[in-house]
Design an enzyme around this catalytic site. Structure first.
Site, PDB file in Angstrom:
ATOM      1  N   CYS A  77      26.579  21.118  41.736  1.00 23.04           N
ATOM      2  CA  CYS A  77      26.804  19.923  40.910  1.00 23.04           C
ATOM      3  C   CYS A  77      26.018  18.730  41.425  1.00 23.04           C
ATOM      4  O   CYS A  77      25.460  17.960  40.649  1.00 23.04           O
ATOM      5  CB  CYS A  77      28.301  19.601  40.851  1.00 23.04           C
ATOM      6  SG  CYS A  77      29.077  19.504  42.469  1.00 23.04           S
ATOM      7  N   GLU A 134      36.289  17.387  37.848  1.00 16.04           N
ATOM      8  CA  GLU A 134      35.026  17.347  38.592  1.00 16.04           C
ATOM      9  C   GLU A 134      34.003  18.079  37.751  1.00 16.04           C
ATOM     10  O   GLU A 134      34.021  19.306  37.659  1.00 16.04           O
ATOM     11  CB  GLU A 134      35.187  18.032  39.962  1.00 16.04           C
ATOM     12  CG  GLU A 134      36.181  17.372  40.892  1.00 16.04           C
ATOM     13  CD  GLU A 134      35.693  16.039  41.444  1.00 16.04           C
ATOM     14  OE1 GLU A 134      34.559  15.606  41.131  1.00 16.04           O
ATOM     15  OE2 GLU A 134      36.462  15.403  42.174  1.00 16.04           O
TER      16      GLU A 134
HETATM   17  P1  NAD Z   1      32.865  26.327  33.148  1.00 15.85           P
HETATM   18  O1  NAD Z   1      33.443  25.049  32.641  1.00 15.85           O
HETATM   19  O2  NAD Z   1      32.257  27.263  32.194  1.00 15.85           O
HETATM   20  O3  NAD Z   1      33.950  27.165  33.958  1.00 15.85           O
HETATM   21  C1  NAD Z   1      34.694  26.610  35.028  1.00 15.85           C
HETATM   22  C2  NAD Z   1      36.065  27.278  35.063  1.00 15.85           C
HETATM   23  O4  NAD Z   1      36.766  26.917  33.871  1.00 15.85           O
HETATM   24  C3  NAD Z   1      36.029  28.799  35.092  1.00 15.85           C
HETATM   25  O5  NAD Z   1      37.083  29.284  35.903  1.00 15.85           O
HETATM   26  C4  NAD Z   1      36.281  29.156  33.626  1.00 15.85           C
HETATM   27  O6  NAD Z   1      36.823  30.446  33.458  1.00 15.85           O
HETATM   28  C5  NAD Z   1      37.260  28.079  33.222  1.00 15.85           C
HETATM   29  N1  NAD Z   1      37.331  27.807  31.779  1.00 15.85           N
HETATM   30  C6  NAD Z   1      36.390  28.020  30.836  1.00 15.85           C
HETATM   31  N2  NAD Z   1      36.838  27.646  29.625  1.00 15.85           N
HETATM   32  C7  NAD Z   1      38.077  27.163  29.812  1.00 15.85           C
HETATM   33  C8  NAD Z   1      39.052  26.607  28.938  1.00 15.85           C
HETATM   34  N3  NAD Z   1      38.832  26.492  27.631  1.00 15.85           N
HETATM   35  N4  NAD Z   1      40.237  26.207  29.456  1.00 15.85           N
HETATM   36  C9  NAD Z   1      40.472  26.313  30.785  1.00 15.85           C
HETATM   37  N5  NAD Z   1      39.586  26.842  31.663  1.00 15.85           N
HETATM   38  C10 NAD Z   1      38.402  27.263  31.174  1.00 15.85           C
HETATM   39  O7  NAD Z   1      31.837  25.824  34.263  1.00 15.85           O
HETATM   40  P2  NAD Z   1      30.731  26.683  34.974  1.00 15.85           P
HETATM   41  O8  NAD Z   1      29.559  26.749  34.080  1.00 15.85           O
HETATM   42  O9  NAD Z   1      31.345  27.926  35.490  1.00 15.85           O
HETATM   43  O10 NAD Z   1      30.398  25.780  36.245  1.00 15.85           O
HETATM   44  C11 NAD Z   1      29.267  25.034  36.386  1.00 15.85           C
HETATM   45  C12 NAD Z   1      29.571  23.581  36.120  1.00 15.85           C
HETATM   46  O11 NAD Z   1      30.502  23.095  37.096  1.00 15.85           O
HETATM   47  C13 NAD Z   1      28.356  22.688  36.253  1.00 15.85           C
HETATM   48  O12 NAD Z   1      28.339  21.764  35.204  1.00 15.85           O
HETATM   49  C14 NAD Z   1      28.589  21.983  37.590  1.00 15.85           C
HETATM   50  O13 NAD Z   1      27.924  20.742  37.712  1.00 15.85           O
HETATM   51  C15 NAD Z   1      30.062  21.842  37.594  1.00 15.85           C
HETATM   52  N6  NAD Z   1      30.549  21.640  38.947  1.00 15.85           N
HETATM   53  C16 NAD Z   1      31.050  20.411  39.285  1.00 15.85           C
HETATM   54  C17 NAD Z   1      31.484  20.179  40.579  1.00 15.85           C
HETATM   55  C18 NAD Z   1      32.037  18.847  40.981  1.00 15.85           C
HETATM   56  O14 NAD Z   1      32.709  18.780  42.007  1.00 15.85           O
HETATM   57  N7  NAD Z   1      31.805  17.783  40.221  1.00 15.85           N
HETATM   58  C19 NAD Z   1      31.396  21.192  41.542  1.00 15.85           C
HETATM   59  C20 NAD Z   1      30.882  22.426  41.156  1.00 15.85           C
HETATM   60  C21 NAD Z   1      30.472  22.646  39.855  1.00 15.85           C
END
Ligand code: NAD
Length: 476
Positions: free
Chosen positions: A278, A244
């Site tokens: 999102c 997502e």
């Molecule tokens: P992010 O990808 O930086 O982090 C999300 C999670 O992934 C965190 O727990 C982080 O610690 C972890 N993470 C980071 N690097 C990783 C790796 N290499 N391997 C495994 N895990 C890792 O995202 P963010 O900036 O925290 O969140 C915002 C984003 O999330 C926006 O783009 C938003 O649109 C999206 N989002 C999507 C939905 C949906 O349902 N489509 C819902 C909410 C947020």
């Protein structure tokens, strides 16, 4: 607060800690262990050991645990919402809605326990096939900081109901409410090891979870770049995957729309959670016949926004979640000015004044006259900035709406069924709202197309994604 591994609180194997700070004040809220590979390994082992017993329970029994957990979340909702506001920044009203929303999701999954059935395929003389659905095993859930409580519900509810066990990794800035809710699930009767929470950085704890060979599925919510990385790592081990990712939802307003209602929709759709959603409205397409009136009303509304600490009941918009988030939005707006990619109607800078100086506040911002190729329209802007584009007709709006790598949600505001039909048929998105935006009920599948990800959460579709078929072929 400590991690939850095998039903017990735990500190990180290397004893490091992450500080969780209040984004409105900069004050320390709490600290959590900086978990790493060894902690993930211990959590996966606990989840694996618990899988047999948990998956053998009836779905009804698993549903009862979710229902009891929902009751406990409602019992503690005030304290949970306050904690969520303190770690995330959102207004207390939004935090309360989110906490109650998580209870709703768990209740929904409890209510469908027993319904997701298999099928019988009759092959005449050759025999009959009994197609059952079995859980996958240990699943990994990785969640972001913007809606941590709802997203926890979206993953934990269907995964546990279907009989899987879980290791959940919260975002580093918002692990506290997730840990509290995991404790309530335990209090509700979840056996030790069924749900483990490992706090820590994405690059270490997150990747250790994605690459652990005994983890059968990863459900990841986060940004596109991380999603691609997770997909590559999980793909090497043929893990099941739900991604997502980001969005850049268009909102299209036609002349026959209820304009005051659409103005409210645009305001809430963009500035709820300080724009960090999102499916927020990230591009506003206004028909030229109503653009003037619409912008007069929207600008007045935006300029009257009560910005402040989310704990104050009057606050309509809190701070961004971190300094990094605020700086990214400031950088986006600096580019708009430097490249002359739009006219800033209101906002466009941090909130000034003593009450705001230690927080990550940014003013709600409207940008008009944005060229079609501007970065503001092509990238996901994850904060309180709304680009507004005037269009001469519906076909231009649809064409421009589709000029995006994303495809999460979209909305059309009109009373005309043929307009709705055009938008539904042609706009690329997982959900198209009519005369509303943002609402994602637990009964309805949710997820995007293109760069917005793959797979669906919510509804029966999520149960499918946490199970696989297993067939008994009865050759008579
Ligand atoms: P992010 O990808 O930086 O982090 C999300 C999670 O992934 C965190 O727990 C982080 O610690 C972890 N993470 C980071 N690097 C990783 C790796 N290499 N391997 C495994 N895990 C890792 O995202 P963010 O900036 O925290 O969140 C915002 C984003 O999330 C926006 O783009 C938003 O649109 C999206 N989002 C999507 C939905 C949906 O349902 N489509 C819902 C909410 C947020």
């Amino acid at each position: 607060m400590e991690m939850l591994i095998n039903g017990k609180t735990a500190v990180a194997a290397d004893d490091g800690w992450i500080e969780v700070k209040n984004p409105a004040t900069g004050e320390l809220v709490d600290r959590v262990p900086r978990g790493g590979k060894d902690d993930v390994a211990a959590a996966v082992e606990a989840a694996d050991a618990c899988f047999g017993a948990w998956s053998e329970k009836t779905m009804r029994d698993r549903g009862l645990v979710l229902a009891r957990a929902a009751e406990l979340i409602r019992r503690d909702h005030k304290a949970l919402a306050e904690l969520l506001t303190r770690e995330q920044g959102k207004p207390i009203r939004e935090a309360t809605d989110e906490v109650r929303g998580c209870a709703n999701i768990l209740e929904y999954y409890a209510s469908i326990a027993g319904q997701p059935a298999g099928e019988v395929v009759s092959l005449g003389k050759a025999g009959d096939c009994l197609v059952t659905r079995v859980p996958l095993g240990v699943c990994g859930a990785i969640i972001p900081w913007n809606m941590p409580v709802i997203i926890m519900g979206w993953k934990v509810g269907p995964a546990l109901l279907a009989g899987n066990t879980l290791v959940l990794k919260p975002a580093s800035t918002t692990p506290l409410t997730n840990l509290k809710i995991a404790g309530l699930l335990q209090e509700a009767g979840l056996p030790p090891g069924a749900l483990n929470v490992v706090t820590g950085a994405g690059e270490t704890a997150g990747e250790a979870l994605v690459t652990h060979p005994r983890v059968k599925k990863i459900s990841f919510t986060g940004n596109c770049a991380t999603g691609h990385r997770v997909r590559t790592l999980a793909g090497e081990q043929l893990k099941a995957l739900t991604l997502e990712l980001g969005g850049s939802d268009p909102m299209i307003v036609m002349p026959d729309a209820d304009i005051p209602k659409a103005v409210e929709g645009a305001f809430r759709g963009r500035f709820y959670n300080a724009g960090q959603i999102c499916t927020a409205v990230k591009r506003l397409y206004l028909h030229e016949k109503i653009a003037g009136e619409f912008m007069r009303l929207l600008t007045a509304k935006v300029e009257g926004t009560n910005i402040g600490n989310g704990l104050a009941p009057v606050t309509e918009m809190g701070p961004l979640n971190s300094a990094g988030q605020r700086d990214r939005i400031a950088g986006v707006m600096q580019d708009v000015v430097d490249r002359q990619e739009g006219c800033v109607l209101t906002g466009g800078g941090p909130v000034t004044g003593k009450a705001y100086e230690n927080g990550f506040f940014y003013r709600p911002t409207l940008v008009a006259d944005v060229p079609a190729d501007a970065a503001l329209l092509r990238k996901e802007i994850f904060g309180p900035v709304l680009p507004v584009i005037t269009v001469p007709d519906l076909s231009t709006a649809i064409r421009e709406a589709n000029r995006s790598q994303y495809g999460l949600g979209a909305s059309v505001w009109s009373r005309d069924l043929s307009t709705v039909k055009e938008v539904f048929g042609q706009v690329h998105a997982g959900i198209i709202w009519v005369n509303r935006h943002l609402t994602v009920p637990p009964e309805v599948p949710f997820g995007g197309t293109n760069e917005s990800g793959m797979g669906r959460e919510n509804g029966f579709h999520a149960i499918d994604s946490y199970t696989q078929t297993k067939t008994l072929f009865l050759g008579w």
